[in-house]
Scaffold this motif. Structure first.
Motif, short mmCIF file in Angstrom:
data_model
loop_
_atom_site.label_atom_id
_atom_site.label_comp_id
_atom_site.label_asym_id
_atom_site.label_seq_id
_atom_site.Cartn_x
_atom_site.Cartn_y
_atom_site.Cartn_z
N LEU A 169 11.64 7.44 2.56
CA LEU A 169 10.44 7.70 1.79
C LEU A 169 10.76 7.61 0.31
O LEU A 169 11.11 8.60 -0.30
N ALA A 194 1.77 7.03 6.50
CA ALA A 194 2.63 5.85 6.49
C ALA A 194 4.02 6.22 6.97
O ALA A 194 4.48 7.35 6.81
N SER A 223 7.96 4.13 6.98
CA SER A 223 8.60 2.90 6.53
C SER A 223 9.13 2.06 7.68
O SER A 223 9.21 0.85 7.59
N GLU A 281 11.86 10.69 8.90
CA GLU A 281 10.48 10.24 9.07
C GLU A 281 10.04 10.38 10.52
O GLU A 281 8.91 10.81 10.80
N TRP A 325 0.03 6.83 12.25
CA TRP A 325 1.06 6.37 11.33
C TRP A 325 1.13 4.85 11.43
O TRP A 325 1.18 4.29 12.52
N VAL A 348 4.45 0.89 6.56
CA VAL A 348 4.17 0.38 5.22
C VAL A 348 5.49 0.35 4.47
O VAL A 348 6.24 1.33 4.48
N THR A 398 8.18 0.86 1.74
CA THR A 398 8.28 2.01 0.85
C THR A 398 7.65 1.73 -0.51
O THR A 398 6.90 2.56 -1.05
N THR A 420 3.78 1.84 -0.46
CA THR A 420 3.10 3.07 -0.04
C THR A 420 2.19 3.64 -1.11
O THR A 420 1.05 4.06 -0.81
N PHE A 458 1.48 10.81 1.13
CA PHE A 458 2.78 10.15 1.20
C PHE A 458 3.80 10.92 0.39
O PHE A 458 3.46 11.67 -0.52
#
Length: 561
Positions: A13, A64, A66, A83, A260, A263, A265, A268, A280
């Protein structure tokens, strides 16, 4: 590393991270961790706390991720991703709830009570909630706790556990009047007893090494249990949807659905600005911070959790095999300026971190850079390299026996902090005669890059826990799957074994700092700074945001009317 924080896991993230193991340590589950260093700033929480009765019933929350990874098993090395932990919290058992100060109590949805009946050796009496069931309707009972313990207690080497820490301290798990009446006996005193008891996996899902290591490639609702269940896992579209679990026995979730979607990083923040997601993790991303601040119906929620940026040195790669070289490189790194550069434009206090166990705002913190002299000092770095026989060549890069003093820094694509840290490292080490080659690594290859040790230098975030002494062996222990620096330090192993059973808080801190100093000298994990927890959310999103040391209660997450 890593949300319920069980294992050291990579956080993808804005800056990759790993979640460090450990979930509890106190003699009274009702009072919280009384024997750990207190972290005043790290106890903050900012989640727009609202009574669930005032919130709207229904709605979809869009988030989102990654990368969905390749393994959903939270205890397996490749599934140990923060995540994914945030997603798994909605559909896996959590035996303890943590408040804003990191104090924990049994989660009554799964655990009726937890009582320490004997201190040395530690014996815990658990009463499991008989209403708790897996997705196939079977009860969550002693068999699941036992199977989870045996999978990761270190006796079966074919199980690729992210950490055996805590599990390896259990002597036996037995049942009493029924399978919900459980007694856990440890081999010795074990103040962090809640760590391996934070929530079991279904016995069937960890029945053998192949199932444990490979059986979690996709999610099976029969193996899950929580307020939500998986509605759709789409590997083509790279999305996952969860909906309320029709077998759930607790408070009904407010949300109708949580989605989810994958996307990148660096994309985002734009997804948030465009209303495609409702929240996010900004992380150390100044651009994302400014974009989020500019959204009219949004709020940036802020806390200081136990998470920290660092650079891992692979001690078995190239010139990094020489400890003296590694120490010289640290002296050539202005880590304070790297942190300031990472967080430029973000309104958050930052200080250089010089301890790999205790954070700078925790009681007992000792500055190991100062204690050892291994800290930013470029003139000393040059002198040390001269002494080691590395002499500057015509291009300024040092050479020895016809070989250049050269290292590779693996920088993660689309992760601003990682890219910046690579560039900063390249510039700073060039000044002392070291050539740094930046190798770009796709975000999807992060876990395998670490577990395969296919790097020399790499930066990410360790996601800590409320219990800094419960995960030392995971990050630094000989043979640990998460010891990515590949260092074997017998004295550290011995001290870690003592810390595990030491019940005196002051002595535990002394031992921890002795360990931290040995780790600092070995130069395997080089801390940079405590990472801010900055979560951008839609303003009406309630009971969600910067959790700090607390854990989310997903049934209470919803939108204000």
């Amino acid at each position: 590393m890593i949300a319920r924080k069980i294992v050291a896991v990579p956080l993808l993230l804005g800056a990759f991270a790993l979640a460090a193991c450990g979930s509890g340590s106190t003699d009274d589950p009702g009072t919280g961790p009384t024997d750990q260093p207190s972290a005043i700033a790290a106890s903050a929480q900012d989640i727009n706390a609202q009574d669930r009765s005032t919130l709207a019933q229904g709605g979809e929350m869009k988030l989102a991720v990654s990368d969905l990874g390749t393994n959903w098993n939270p205890l397996e090395i490749d599934g140990n991703n923060n995540e994914l932990t945030g997603i798994r919290n909605t559909f896996l058992p959590n035996y303890f709830n943590f408040d804003a100060k990191g104090a924990y109590t049994p989660n009554p949805d799964f655990l009726t009570s937890a009582e320490v009946t004997t201190q040395k050796p530690t014996v815990i009496h658990l009463v499991l909630n008989p209403k708790a069931v897996w997705g196939d309707g079977s009860p969550i009972d002693v068999d699941d706790l036992t199977a989870t313990w045996k999978a990761c207690n270190g006796e079966q080497k074919t199980f690729k556990c992210a950490s055996t820490d805590g599990f390896d301290q259990i002597k036996s798990i037995t049942s009493g009047s029924d399978k919900f009446d459980v007694t856990v006996t440890f081999k010795d005193a074990f103040p962090d007893w809640a760590s391996p008891l934070s929530g079991p996996l279904k016995a069937e899902s960890v029945k053998d090494a192949k199932t444990f290591n490979e059986g979690w490639a996709t999610l099976d609702n029969d193996w899950l249990s929580g307020p939500f269940k998986v509605d759709k896992e789409d590997r083509t579209q790279k999305t996952i949807d969860v909906i309320p679990n029709d077998k759930w026995w607790g408070d009904k979730p407010l949300l109708d659905k949580i989605t989810w979607r994958t996307v990148a990083t660096d994309a985002t923040p734009n997804a948030f600005v465009n209303g495609e997601i409702d929240a996010f993790d900004i992380g150390p991303d100044p651009n994302g911070y400014q974009q989020a601040k500019g959204v009219a119906d949004a709020t940036v929620r802020q806390a200081a959790g136990p998470n920290w940026r660092h650079i891992t040195f692979n001690s078995k790669a190239g010139v990094l095999k020489d400890e003296k070289v590694r120490q010289a490189l640290v002296k050539g790194l202005d880590r304070a300026s790297i942190g300031e550069s990472d967080l430029a434009g973000i309104d958050f206090p930052i200080s250089q971190l010089n301890n790999g166990i205790i954070l700078s705002n925790q009681q007992g913190y000792e500055d190991e850079g100062k204690a050892t002299g291994i800290d930013y000092n470029p003139d000393q770095a040059k002198s040390d390299l001269d002494t080691l026989g590395w002499v500057a060549g015509s291009d300024g890069i040092r050479e020895k026996d016809g070989k250049k003093l050269e290292v590779k820094f693996s920088a993660l694509d689309g992760v601003p902090a990682s890219q910046n840290e690579a560039l900063q490292t390249q510039n700073q080490l060039n000044a002392i005669g070291v050539k740094v080659d930046i190798v770009n690594v796709p975000a999807a290859d992060f876990n395998t890059t670490l577990s395969g040790h296919s790097f020399e230098l790499i930066a990410f975030t360790w996601i800590g826990t409320q219990f800094p002494y419960a995960n030392i062996n995971q990050l630094y222990g000989t043979g640990s799957e998460s010891n990515y620096q590949q260092l074997s330090l017998p004295d550290v192993d011995k001290l870690t074994a003592q810390i595990k059973v030491e019940t005196d808080p002051a002595q535990r801190t002394v031992l921890a700092n002795q360990t931290a100093q040995l780790l600092w000298k070995s130069v395997g994990i080089v801390p940079l700074y405590q990472r801010p927890e900055l979560i951008a959310t839609k303003s009406k999103l309630a009971n969600y945001g910067a959790f700090g040391l607390s854990s989310p209660v997903w049934t209470n997450v919803g939108f204000q009317k």
